[in-house]
Design a protein around this motif. Structure first.
Motif, PDB file in Angstrom:
ATOM      1  N   GLY A   6       0.783  -1.239   0.000  1.00  0.00           N
ATOM      2  CA  GLY A   6       0.000   0.000   0.000  1.00  0.00           C
ATOM      3  C   GLY A   6       0.809   1.279   0.000  1.00  0.00           C
ATOM      4  N   SER A   7       2.126   1.168   0.036  1.00  0.00           N
ATOM      5  CA  SER A   7       2.923   2.381   0.151  1.00  0.00           C
ATOM      6  C   SER A   7       2.722   3.304  -1.061  1.00  0.00           C
ATOM      7  CB  SER A   7       4.403   2.017   0.262  1.00  0.00           C
ATOM      8  OG  SER A   7       5.141   3.208   0.285  1.00  0.00           O
ATOM      9  N   PRO A   8       2.490   4.596  -0.792  1.00  0.00           N
ATOM     10  CA  PRO A   8       2.283   5.535  -1.902  1.00  0.00           C
ATOM     11  C   PRO A   8       3.587   6.058  -2.487  1.00  0.00           C
ATOM     12  CG  PRO A   8       1.970   6.645   0.193  1.00  0.00           C
ATOM     13  CD  PRO A   8       2.317   5.224   0.522  1.00  0.00           C
ATOM     14  N   LEU A   9       4.711   5.654  -1.895  1.00  0.00           N
ATOM     15  CA  LEU A   9       5.988   6.219  -2.350  1.00  0.00           C
ATOM     16  C   LEU A   9       7.118   5.203  -2.222  1.00  0.00           C
ATOM     17  CD1 LEU A   9       7.809   8.684  -3.124  1.00  0.00           C
ATOM     18  CD2 LEU A   9       7.918   9.217  -0.681  1.00  0.00           C
ATOM     19  N   LEU A  10       7.834   5.039  -3.333  1.00  0.00           N
ATOM     20  CA  LEU A  10       9.047   4.216  -3.313  1.00  0.00           C
ATOM     21  C   LEU A  10      10.213   5.089  -3.725  1.00  0.00           C
ATOM     22  CD1 LEU A  10       7.960   1.048  -5.394  1.00  0.00           C
ATOM     23  CD2 LEU A  10       8.080   1.231  -2.896  1.00  0.00           C
ATOM     24  N   LEU A  11      11.336   4.897  -3.061  1.00  0.00           N
ATOM     25  CA  LEU A  11      12.573   5.535  -3.528  1.00  0.00           C
ATOM     26  C   LEU A  11      13.503   4.410  -3.929  1.00  0.00           C
ATOM     27  CD1 LEU A  11      13.072   8.352  -0.845  1.00  0.00           C
ATOM     28  CD2 LEU A  11      12.011   8.524  -3.096  1.00  0.00           C
ATOM     29  N   ILE A  12      13.918   4.437  -5.173  1.00  0.00           N
ATOM     30  CA  ILE A  12      14.766   3.360  -5.684  1.00  0.00           C
ATOM     31  C   ILE A  12      16.128   3.957  -6.021  1.00  0.00           C
ATOM     32  CG2 ILE A  12      14.996   1.549  -7.442  1.00  0.00           C
ATOM     33  CD1 ILE A  12      11.929   1.540  -7.611  1.00  0.00           C
ATOM     34  N   VAL A  13      17.122   3.477  -5.324  1.00  0.00           N
ATOM     35  CA  VAL A  13      18.472   4.045  -5.470  1.00  0.00           C
ATOM     36  C   VAL A  13      19.272   3.162  -6.415  1.00  0.00           C
ATOM     37  CG1 VAL A  13      20.580   4.664  -4.235  1.00  0.00           C
ATOM     38  CG2 VAL A  13      18.347   5.085  -3.187  1.00  0.00           C
ATOM     39  N   ILE A  14      19.771   3.778  -7.478  1.00  0.00           N
ATOM     40  CA  ILE A  14      20.530   3.020  -8.469  1.00  0.00           C
ATOM     41  C   ILE A  14      21.955   3.575  -8.586  1.00  0.00           C
ATOM     42  CG2 ILE A  14      18.459   2.334  -9.766  1.00  0.00           C
ATOM     43  CD1 ILE A  14      19.081   4.485 -11.796  1.00  0.00           C
ATOM     44  N   TYR A  15      22.823   2.732  -9.123  1.00  0.00           N
ATOM     45  CA  TYR A  15      24.220   3.167  -9.278  1.00  0.00           C
ATOM     46  C   TYR A  15      24.794   2.547 -10.537  1.00  0.00           C
ATOM     47  CZ  TYR A  15      25.503  -1.471  -7.598  1.00  0.00           C
ATOM     48  OH  TYR A  15      25.634  -2.830  -7.475  1.00  0.00           O
ATOM     49  N   ASP A  16      25.935   3.077 -10.932  1.00  0.00           N
ATOM     50  CA  ASP A  16      26.587   2.609 -12.151  1.00  0.00           C
ATOM     51  C   ASP A  16      27.773   1.719 -11.767  1.00  0.00           C
ATOM     52  OD1 ASP A  16      27.948   2.220 -14.501  1.00  0.00           O
ATOM     53  OD2 ASP A  16      27.858   4.327 -15.139  1.00  0.00           O
ATOM     54  N   PRO A  17      27.640   0.399 -11.929  1.00  0.00           N
ATOM     55  CA  PRO A  17      28.705  -0.499 -11.479  1.00  0.00           C
ATOM     56  C   PRO A  17      29.966  -0.427 -12.346  1.00  0.00           C
ATOM     57  CG  PRO A  17      26.990  -1.739 -12.604  1.00  0.00           C
ATOM     58  CD  PRO A  17      26.525  -0.321 -12.560  1.00  0.00           C
ATOM     59  N   ARG A  18      29.908   0.339 -13.441  1.00  0.00           N
ATOM     60  CA  ARG A  18      31.123   0.471 -14.278  1.00  0.00           C
ATOM     61  C   ARG A  18      32.128   1.419 -13.642  1.00  0.00           C
ATOM     62  NH1 ARG A  18      28.208   2.376 -19.660  1.00  0.00           N
ATOM     63  NH2 ARG A  18      27.764   3.988 -18.127  1.00  0.00           N
ATOM     64  N   LYS A  19      31.623   2.197 -12.671  1.00  0.00           N
ATOM     65  CA  LYS A  19      32.535   3.129 -11.985  1.00  0.00           C
ATOM     66  C   LYS A  19      32.818   2.581 -10.593  1.00  0.00           C
ATOM     67  CE  LYS A  19      30.258   7.036 -14.188  1.00  0.00           C
ATOM     68  NZ  LYS A  19      29.167   7.970 -13.947  1.00  0.00           N
ATOM     69  N   ARG A  20      33.976   2.906 -10.067  1.00  0.00           N
ATOM     70  CA  ARG A  20      34.238   2.529  -8.692  1.00  0.00           C
ATOM     71  C   ARG A  20      35.017   3.642  -8.000  1.00  0.00           C
ATOM     72  NH1 ARG A  20      39.181  -1.952  -8.482  1.00  0.00           N
ATOM     73  NH2 ARG A  20      40.810  -0.558  -9.248  1.00  0.00           N
ATOM     74  N   ALA A  21      34.963   3.626  -6.690  1.00  0.00           N
ATOM     75  CA  ALA A  21      35.783   4.577  -5.935  1.00  0.00           C
ATOM     76  C   ALA A  21      37.231   4.193  -6.211  1.00  0.00           C
ATOM     77  CB  ALA A  21      35.463   4.470  -4.454  1.00  0.00           C
ATOM     78  N   PRO A  22      38.133   5.182  -6.311  1.00  0.00           N
ATOM     79  CA  PRO A  22      39.510   4.898  -6.719  1.00  0.00           C
ATOM     80  C   PRO A  22      40.139   3.716  -5.984  1.00  0.00           C
ATOM     81  CG  PRO A  22      39.185   7.252  -6.555  1.00  0.00           C
ATOM     82  CD  PRO A  22      37.912   6.630  -6.081  1.00  0.00           C
ATOM     83  N   ALA A  23      40.577   2.748  -6.765  1.00  0.00           N
ATOM     84  CA  ALA A  23      41.317   1.572  -6.267  1.00  0.00           C
ATOM     85  C   ALA A  23      40.533   0.757  -5.245  1.00  0.00           C
ATOM     86  CB  ALA A  23      42.672   1.994  -5.681  1.00  0.00           C
ATOM     87  N   SER A  24      39.218   0.915  -5.207  1.00  0.00           N
ATOM     88  CA  SER A  24      38.425   0.178  -4.211  1.00  0.00           C
ATOM     89  C   SER A  24      38.043  -1.194  -4.778  1.00  0.00           C
ATOM     90  CB  SER A  24      37.176   0.983  -3.845  1.00  0.00           C
ATOM     91  OG  SER A  24      36.362   0.238  -2.983  1.00  0.00           O
ATOM     92  N   GLU A  25      38.696  -2.219  -4.262  1.00  0.00           N
ATOM     93  CA  GLU A  25      38.458  -3.593  -4.726  1.00  0.00           C
ATOM     94  C   GLU A  25      36.985  -3.957  -4.528  1.00  0.00           C
ATOM     95  OE1 GLU A  25      39.944  -6.313  -6.846  1.00  0.00           O
ATOM     96  OE2 GLU A  25      41.471  -5.049  -5.892  1.00  0.00           O
ATOM     97  N   GLY A  26      36.312  -4.360  -5.608  1.00  0.00           N
ATOM     98  CA  GLY A  26      34.890  -4.709  -5.506  1.00  0.00           C
ATOM     99  C   GLY A  26      34.016  -3.498  -5.192  1.00  0.00           C
ATOM    100  N   ASP A  27      34.588  -2.323  -5.308  1.00  0.00           N
ATOM    101  CA  ASP A  27      33.910  -1.058  -4.978  1.00  0.00           C
ATOM    102  C   ASP A  27      33.252  -1.077  -3.598  1.00  0.00           C
ATOM    103  OD1 ASP A  27      33.362   1.605  -5.405  1.00  0.00           O
ATOM    104  OD2 ASP A  27      31.482   1.243  -6.463  1.00  0.00           O
ATOM    105  N   VAL A  28      33.939  -1.681  -2.660  1.00  0.00           N
ATOM    106  CA  VAL A  28      33.427  -1.693  -1.284  1.00  0.00           C
ATOM    107  C   VAL A  28      33.126  -0.267  -0.820  1.00  0.00           C
ATOM    108  CG1 VAL A  28      34.017  -2.202   1.122  1.00  0.00           C
ATOM    109  CG2 VAL A  28      34.583  -3.835  -0.672  1.00  0.00           C
ATOM    110  N   LEU A  29      34.030   0.649  -1.162  1.00  0.00           N
ATOM    111  CA  LEU A  29      33.829   2.033  -0.707  1.00  0.00           C
ATOM    112  C   LEU A  29      32.579   2.646  -1.352  1.00  0.00           C
ATOM    113  CD1 LEU A  29      37.529   3.323  -0.671  1.00  0.00           C
ATOM    114  CD2 LEU A  29      36.168   2.394   1.206  1.00  0.00           C
ATOM    115  N   GLY A  30      32.308   2.242  -2.591  1.00  0.00           N
ATOM    116  CA  GLY A  30      31.091   2.712  -3.267  1.00  0.00           C
ATOM    117  C   GLY A  30      29.849   2.192  -2.553  1.00  0.00           C
TER     118      GLY A  30
END
Ligand SMILES: Cc1cc2nc3c(=O)[nH]c(=O)nc-3n(C[C@H](O)[C@H](O)[C@H](O)COP(=O)(O)O)c2cc1C
Length: 249
Positions: A138-162
């Protein structure tokens, strides 16, 4: 107090909001909308979340159109075998057990077969596809957070920092919503492969983008029952200088 120290006075309030924040799993009133102003405040909280290298590695889809919500609600999802089996390992089977363990979730939140080791195979076999409506509730509002997995935080293995950054976005939004009296539930089901594909199709999200998480927001249709919420005591996870040193000296 120096000007830059502003906020210290508000510490008690912050801790109170942090403690009050909770997962609300009851149905929401579809006719009680989150105001534009409140939504703006929640988005502002997301905006100021810390992210690795200030990459701001997120886009947020605000879904409040009834027809779109209805279409998403029709998507069928199936609980995976891994979820049923690994979920079992986190369960407590009585309030006393949960209070003692201080970690995990109460089994009573799940179907009977999911909390009986002898019936887990049956639960896996009989797991059927059900519409997301049962999650959106019944929720009238969804927020869906998406990201671009082609980018990563500098040198972050598996983009853990992302991923940590995306968690910061989530917590900022959740705490803001809590402070406004708006209930929230994370819906991890949206990041499952088949559901994600369908949601992306409906919301015209490009193939390469991924759903980090979705949250539903709103106001419960009736007062939610008291949930037993437990946490470890600080001493259980705090170590003084050396891992395992529980003393303070
Ligand atoms: C990354 C993440 C994913 C979660 N996924 C779900 C979910 O799919 N459904 C749900 O009801 N709760 C979900 N939760 C909520 C946790 O179960 C909840 O935070 C935890 O049990 C503590 O309860 P509280 O939020 O009431 O303090 C998720 C939480 C996090 C941080």
């Amino acid at each position: 107090m120096a000007k830059w120290e502003i906020g210290i006075d508000g510490m008690a309030d912050i801790l109170e909001i942090i403690r009050l924040r909770r997962s609300t799993r009851t149905p929401f009133d579809p006719n009680r909308h989150v105001s534009k102003e409140n939504l703006g405040q929640i988005m502002e909280a997301a905006r100021w979340a810390p992210t690795a290298h200030n990459m701001q590695n997120f886009e947020i889809l605000v879904v409040d159109d009834e027809e779109v919500l209805e279409e998403i609600g029709k998507i069928k999802s199936q609980v995976s075998e891994a979820f049923i089996r690994e979920n079992y390992q986190q369960l407590s089977f009585s309030k006393e057990e949960l209070l003692q363990k201080k970690i995990g979730i109460l089994g009573a939140n799940f179907p009977p077969d999911w909390r009986d080791l002898a019936k887990l195979d049956k639960a896996v076999r009989e797991s059927s596809r059900s519409p997301l409506n049962q999650n959106i509730r019944g929720s009238p509002l969804l927020l869906i957070v998406i990201y671009d997995p082609r980018k990563r935080a500098p040198a972050s293995e598996g983009d853990v920092l992302g991923f940590i950054s995306l968690g910061c976005v989530m917590e900022n939004m959740w705490l803001m919503a809590q402070s406004l009296g708006i209930s929230v539930q994370i819906l991890s089901v949206f990041s499952g492969e088949s559901v994600e594909k369908e949601v992306k199709r409906i919301l015209e999200v490009p193939e390469h983008m991924k759903i980090a998480f979705a949250i539903r927001l709103g106001y419960p249709i009736s007062k939610p029952g008291e949930q037993l919420r437990v946490r470890r005591d600080t001493e259980m996870f705090a170590h003084h200088n050396i891992l395992g040193n529980k003393g303070s000296g």
